[in-house]
Each structure stands twice: as structure tokens, then as C-alpha cells.
Design a protein around this motif. Structure first.
Motif, PDB file in Angstrom:
ATOM      1  N   PHE A   3       0.804  -1.216   0.000  1.00 13.73           N
ATOM      2  CA  PHE A   3       0.000   0.000   0.000  1.00 13.73           C
ATOM      3  C   PHE A   3       0.844   1.276   0.000  1.00 13.73           C
ATOM      4  N   ALA A   4       1.811   1.317  -0.885  1.00 11.44           N
ATOM      5  CA  ALA A   4       2.584   2.543  -1.089  1.00 11.44           C
ATOM      6  C   ALA A   4       1.703   3.546  -1.836  1.00 11.44           C
ATOM      7  N   GLY A   5       2.091   4.798  -1.802  1.00  8.24           N
ATOM      8  CA  GLY A   5       1.374   5.831  -2.542  1.00  8.24           C
ATOM      9  C   GLY A   5       0.272   6.489  -1.741  1.00  8.24           C
ATOM     10  N   LEU A   6      -0.580   7.200  -2.447  1.00  9.99           N
ATOM     11  CA  LEU A   6      -1.644   7.985  -1.817  1.00  9.99           C
ATOM     12  C   LEU A   6      -2.880   7.128  -1.536  1.00  9.99           C
ATOM     13  N   ASN A   7      -3.698   7.604  -0.600  1.00 12.19           N
ATOM     14  CA  ASN A   7      -4.976   6.970  -0.250  1.00 12.19           C
ATOM     15  C   ASN A   7      -4.812   5.533   0.223  1.00 12.19           C
ATOM     16  N   ALA A   8      -3.704   5.254   0.876  1.00 13.83           N
ATOM     17  CA  ALA A   8      -3.381   3.886   1.282  1.00 13.83           C
ATOM     18  C   ALA A   8      -4.448   3.254   2.177  1.00 13.83           C
ATOM     19  N   PRO A   9      -5.022   3.946   3.171  1.00 17.62           N
ATOM     20  CA  PRO A   9      -6.055   3.296   3.986  1.00 17.62           C
ATOM     21  C   PRO A   9      -7.251   2.811   3.162  1.00 17.62           C
ATOM     22  N   ALA A  10      -7.676   3.585   2.199  1.00 18.06           N
ATOM     23  CA  ALA A  10      -8.795   3.162   1.349  1.00 18.06           C
ATOM     24  C   ALA A  10      -8.426   1.903   0.574  1.00 18.06           C
ATOM     25  N   TRP A  11      -7.192   1.841   0.066  1.00 21.81           N
ATOM     26  CA  TRP A  11      -6.745   0.663  -0.681  1.00 21.81           C
ATOM     27  C   TRP A  11      -6.669  -0.556   0.236  1.00 21.81           C
ATOM     28  N   GLY A  12      -6.242  -0.361   1.484  1.00 23.23           N
ATOM     29  CA  GLY A  12      -6.189  -1.471   2.430  1.00 23.23           C
ATOM     30  C   GLY A  12      -7.568  -2.052   2.700  1.00 23.23           C
ATOM     31  N   ILE A  13      -8.541  -1.192   2.887  1.00 21.51           N
ATOM     32  CA  ILE A  13      -9.912  -1.656   3.132  1.00 21.51           C
ATOM     33  C   ILE A  13     -10.466  -2.348   1.884  1.00 21.51           C
ATOM     34  N   MET A  14     -10.260  -1.757   0.728  1.00 17.35           N
ATOM     35  CA  MET A  14     -10.765  -2.369  -0.510  1.00 17.35           C
ATOM     36  C   MET A  14     -10.119  -3.719  -0.786  1.00 17.35           C
ATOM     37  N   ALA A  15      -8.876  -3.903  -0.322  1.00 16.32           N
ATOM     38  CA  ALA A  15      -8.190  -5.182  -0.531  1.00 16.32           C
ATOM     39  C   ALA A  15      -8.641  -6.241   0.480  1.00 16.32           C
ATOM     40  N   GLY A  16      -9.466  -5.843   1.462  1.00 16.25           N
ATOM     41  CA  GLY A  16      -9.951  -6.791   2.457  1.00 16.25           C
ATOM     42  C   GLY A  16      -8.949  -7.101   3.550  1.00 16.25           C
ATOM     43  N   ALA A  17      -7.958  -6.248   3.734  1.00 12.90           N
ATOM     44  CA  ALA A  17      -6.945  -6.466   4.776  1.00 12.90           C
ATOM     45  C   ALA A  17      -7.588  -6.401   6.165  1.00 12.90           C
ATOM     46  N   THR A  18      -7.122  -7.253   7.060  1.00 12.16           N
ATOM     47  CA  THR A  18      -7.581  -7.209   8.457  1.00 12.16           C
ATOM     48  C   THR A  18      -6.489  -6.660   9.369  1.00 12.16           C
ATOM     49  N   ARG A  19      -5.252  -6.666   8.883  1.00 10.59           N
ATOM     50  CA  ARG A  19      -4.125  -6.046   9.597  1.00 10.59           C
ATOM     51  C   ARG A  19      -3.558  -4.980   8.694  1.00 10.59           C
ATOM     52  N   TYR A  20      -3.132  -3.930   9.292  1.00  8.57           N
ATOM     53  CA  TYR A  20      -2.636  -2.793   8.549  1.00  8.57           C
ATOM     54  C   TYR A  20      -1.437  -2.260   9.305  1.00  8.57           C
ATOM     55  N   GLY A  21      -0.968  -1.073   9.020  1.00  7.02           N
ATOM     56  CA  GLY A  21       0.151  -0.528   9.766  1.00  7.02           C
ATOM     57  C   GLY A  21       0.555   0.832   9.250  1.00  7.02           C
TER      58      GLY A  21
END
Length: 189
Positions: free
Chosen positions: A103-121
Motif C-alpha cells: 500500500f505505497a502511494g496515496l490513499n493507502a487506507p482506502a486501498w487497504g480496506i478495498m483489498a480486504g486487509a484485516t491487519r494494517y500498519g
């Protein structure tokens, strides 16, 4: 008061920059200047008698004879030219609201949610010529719940950003900054 004091330049926008700046000041570090287009950050800089530099093509000229120990890019959505970040004699660190190299780049939290991630950082990484490619200096994990939105995840990321900034400052003050190279083959952008 920190055992080892540093001078630094802050570049970015918003509340996270202000909170990190307050942490620097509380520890007795010298904020050499602040570069921001945000009226809230500009007001904070003025209220703390900090030098305010204009963002834009003229920023490089304003800093052409300046040096400082560290540059901190905080909630900054623009690439910094090497002519600016290379002026930092000890290091230049950027806050990224994503678990690099994912999730490099801009809007990373949105991309994490759209990818279905349950862990982030979140990470603080060295600034290099490539976007979000520098070695990781500090990081923290963040859980994503089923109810999270990009806004609520971003709020969690900012809280983790403040905590990891404190860890990074501890390492800087103790001359124990360790960097971990990113596995760029796992990078998503």
C-alpha cells in the motif's frame, strides 16, 4: 529534556504535524522551520514562534544555505526534491499511513480496506528518490475492523503515527536508529 538535542525541519499538513511538532518541542529539540500550506499548521508555527517557510518552487531557494539534523515529512502528499531532503545531515523521514512495502502511494487506507486487509500498519521511512521506497525506521501494526472506513482507519493510523514518532525520537536521541530495508518485490502501489 532530551539527552541529545536535534534541529529539524517539518514539512507537511494537519494535526499530525502539529502533534509531532509539539513532541519535538516538549523534548527540547529545535524546530528549525515549518513548511506548510495549511492555515492550522501556519497558526501553530506562529503561536510557537517558529520560522514559517513558503511551500512551492521557492522553498529550495529559501533553504539553499540551511542545514539541520533531521527533516520530518508529516502528512505531506508531495514528493520532496533531493535538494531539500539532502540538507538534513542525519536523516530525512517520511510518515506513511500504510504498512510498506504494501500500500505505497496515496490513499493507502482506502486501498487497504478495498483489498480486504484485516491487519494494517504505519511506518516512518527514509526519504529517497523513489516514492515510499526508503528503509523503514519505525513501524506499528493497526487492526482493521469490519466497521472501519478509510476515515476511521486513517484516524487509527495517525494515532499509531504519533506513538511511532515517539519511538523514532527515542532512537534518534539514543543514537540507535536502525533501518530495515523494504522488500520491494512485495510492493503494491
Amino acid at each position: 529534556m532530551a539527552a541529545k538535542q536535534i534541529s529539524c525541519l517539518l514539512i507537511g499538513e494537519g494535526a499530525l504535524l502539529v502533534q509531532c511538532g509539539d513532541a519535538l518541542i516538549a523534548r527540547g529539540h529545535r524546530v528549525h522551520g515549518v513548511v506548510s500550506a495549511s492555515s492550522a499548521v501556519q497558526k501553530w508555527a506562529k503561536d510557537n514562534d517558529l520560522r514559517l517557510l513558503q511551500r512551492g518552487a521557492d522553498t529550495d531557494r529559501q533553504l539553499e544555505t540551511e542545514q539541520f539534523d533531521w527533516l520530518f515529512s508529516i502528512a505531506n502528499l508531495r514528493m520532496l526534491p533531493e535538494s531539500i531532503w539532502s540538507r538534513a545531515t542525519h536523516g530525512a523521514a517520511n510518515f506513511h499511513d500504510g504498512p510498506l512495502p504494501l500500500f505505497a502511494g496515496l490513499n493507502a487506507p482506502a486501498w487497504g480496506i478495498m483489498a480486504g486487509a484485516t491487519r494494517y500498519g504505519v511506518v516512518w521511512h527514509q526519504i529517497t528518490k523513489g516514492a515510499d521506497e526508503g528503509d523503514i525506521l519505525a513501524s506499528a501494526d493497526v487492526d482493521i475492523s469490519d466497521e472501519d472506513t478509510s476515515l476511521s482507519l486513517n484516524t487509527k493510523c495517525f494515532a499509531a503515527g504519533i506513538a511511532t514518532f515517539g519511538q523514532l525520537l527515542d532512537d534518534i536521541e539514543n543514537d540507535s536508529v536502525a533501518s530495515v530495508a523494504q522488500d520491494l518485490s512485495k510492493r503494491t502501489y
